[in-house]
Design a protein around this motif. Structure first.
Motif, PDB file in Angstrom:
ATOM      1  N   ASP A  51     -43.799 -73.466  30.318  1.00 17.51           N
ATOM      2  CA  ASP A  51     -43.891 -72.644  31.522  1.00 17.51           C
ATOM      3  C   ASP A  51     -44.420 -73.513  32.660  1.00 17.51           C
ATOM      4  OD1 ASP A  51     -44.409 -70.838  33.531  1.00 17.51           O
ATOM      5  OD2 ASP A  51     -45.380 -69.350  32.232  1.00 17.51           O
ATOM      6  N   ARG A  53     -44.423 -72.560  35.925  1.00 14.65           N
ATOM      7  CA  ARG A  53     -44.588 -71.731  37.122  1.00 14.65           C
ATOM      8  C   ARG A  53     -45.976 -71.860  37.729  1.00 14.65           C
ATOM      9  NH1 ARG A  53     -42.484 -66.213  34.471  1.00 14.65           N
ATOM     10  NH2 ARG A  53     -43.924 -67.005  32.874  1.00 14.65           N
ATOM     11  N   GLY A  73     -38.385 -71.443  36.194  1.00  9.80           N
ATOM     12  CA  GLY A  73     -39.604 -72.180  35.903  1.00  9.80           C
ATOM     13  C   GLY A  73     -39.939 -72.274  34.427  1.00  9.80           C
TER      14      GLY A  73
END
Length: 480
Positions: A51, A53, A73
């Protein structure tokens, strides 16, 4: 030598871990999750998601990543094991790109002269491309191949995965009905593809990547042999049924192997000169063929390992290829659903469609892979089974003939071996050229009247045989 050991069968789709708690204790698979699908609860997803993001990338593991898709993302890595085991010499050599070759070609210089392009302009363009290459690849202009980039990514994922796996394993051990064992100090062995097994095993980059990753993740390595070949471990696990037998501190090979064909050959090499275990593992992304051949020296049942040789071949052909052909063969709305289906949904789909022929029901689409789709699914199964069977014949033919009186066993494992059409096709192909088997080991086998002995494998051995075998006392050489 280790009294206790973990063995990790690091698979492309699922990883399995077995434990031998004591020298004479049977090897056992550790449960890593609650199973709600056709897979056993000892099958731990190898998938890793990253991840990106937030401010820092966060790796995710386990069942929670099964439904994730790359995008927004999130990066999902489902078959990253193969990148670890790239062939030797896969690093790209310094070379000119097509654009550089064009700019430095005699033909372009002739065209530039013909159309009045100044030499300085052509030189400037060459320098501009060279500068761009250095900016991307670094000083020296060395371009890294896509394969090496993939291996670099896989090598960075491995320590994170094994840290998480260690947490799952120690948690599973805490639920075992034993006390007083320091599970965090038990060493580990990991199974590796047979192409990396041999005298030069330490030179294979995948070997180093895995052992470095295990070390970084806090796993103590087995002091003598931290690795063993996957098909070898698979055969040992299935043929011994995970039993570890000691008598007065010495391994009892005969008791462990159930006095089967391998013992017959070891005790009577005159009449049975060779023993072969033919292992075919149809996995999610690959199909692995391996033959373990034993040529005993005299009547010796004490240590057969030194006389074993391994020949293997791995094909980039697995059940995921069957899935892809089914997706293409079904109507668009059903294909679209399957393309978006999670690995967990596929686990339910495969046995329902490929084995039972019933299909799965979805409210918005009706039954997928049921009677209406039967002909399309059957055609895909037949084509895939034919391809696997052809490769089986090709592999057997490459081995040549074996002396009269030799004994062979056939071992079919992996998720694909649960599919009747595939299993039956492989069994038939394995008999090409007059090959016969003293015993066949596979899931869901039915014994025929007057036929050879069979061993109906349950999921633990069909899917976890390599982990169970790798944890075997058989590989502790100081106990022979």
């Amino acid at each position: 030598m280790a009294d206790r050991v973990f063995c990790i069968d690091f698979g492309s789709a699922y990883t399995k871990v077995a434990l031998r708690r004591d020298p004479g204790a049977d090897s056992e698979l550790l449960s890593g999750r609650i199973s709600t699908t056709a897979e056993g609860n000892f099958c731990i997803p190898t998938t890793v998601a990253v991840d990106r993001r937030g401010l820092k990338p966060v790796p995710e593991f386990g069942d929670r990543v099964a439904t994730m898709q790359t995008g927004g993302g999130i990066e999902v890595y489902r078959n990253w094991k193969k990148s670890i085991f790239l062939a030797h010499g896969s690093t790209a050599k310094t070379h000119l790109s097509p654009l550089e070759s064009l700019l430095q070609s005699e033909e372009l210089r002739e065209l530039a002269t013909k159309y009045g392009v100044a030499v300085g302009q052509l030189t400037y363009l060459q320098h501009l491309v060279g500068a761009a290459k250095n900016l991307i690849a670094g000083p020296g202009g060395r371009v890294i191949s896509a394969e090496v980039q993939q291996q670099t990514i896989a090598a960075s994922l491995a320590p994170h995965f094994f840290i998480w796996l260690r947490q799952q394993v120690l948690e599973a051990c805490s639920r075992l009905p034993t006390t007083g064992l320091k599970y965090d100090s038990i060493p580990v062995r990991i199974t590796i593809p047979a192409f990396a097994h041999g005298a030069a095993i330490e030179l294979h980059p995948g070997w180093k990547i895995l052992l470095d990753a295990l070390g970084k993740a806090g796993w103590p390595l087995h002091p003598d042999n931290p690795t063993t070949a996957e098909p070898y471990a698979n055969a040992v696990g299935i043929l011994t049924k995970a039993a570890n037998v000691l008598h007065r501190g010495r391994v009892r090979i005969g008791d462990m192997f159930g006095k089967g064909p391998i013992i017959t050959v070891l005790k009577d090499a005159t009449h049975h000169p060779i023993y072969r275990a033919f292992v075919i593992d149809v996995g999610a992304f690959t199909t692995d063929f391996a033959v373990l051949t034993l040529k005993p020296e005299g009547n010796n049942t004490s240590e057969p390992d030194g006389n074993f040789s391994i020949v293997q071949n791995s094909l980039p052909l697995g059940v995921s290829d069957l899935d892809a052909s089914v997706i293409d063969a079904l109507p668009k709305e059903k294909s679209d659903w399957l393309r978006k289906a999670s690995p967990m949904e596929w686990e339910d789909f495969r046995p329902a469609v490929y084995t039972e022929g019933k299909g799965v029901r979805k409210a918005e689409l009706g039954v997928i892979g049921g009677p209406i789709d039967a002909e399309a699914v059957r055609s895909c199964l037949e084509e895939f089974a034919k391809e696997i069977a052809g490769e089986t014949v090709k592999f057997l033919e490459s081995l040549g003939t074996i002396p009269s009186g030799s004994l062979q066993e056939l071992i079919l494992t992996g998720g694909g071996s649960f599919i009747p059409a595939i299993r039956d096709a492989i069994q038939a192909a394995a008999q090409t050229g007059g090959h016969s088997y003293a015993k066949t080991h596979a899931p869901a086998l039915k014994r025929t009247s007057g036929g050879p002995p069979i061993d109906k494998l349950d999921s633990a051995f069909a899917r976890g045989g390599s982990a169970l075998g790798g944890a075997s006392i058989y590989f502790e050489k100081s106990l022979y």
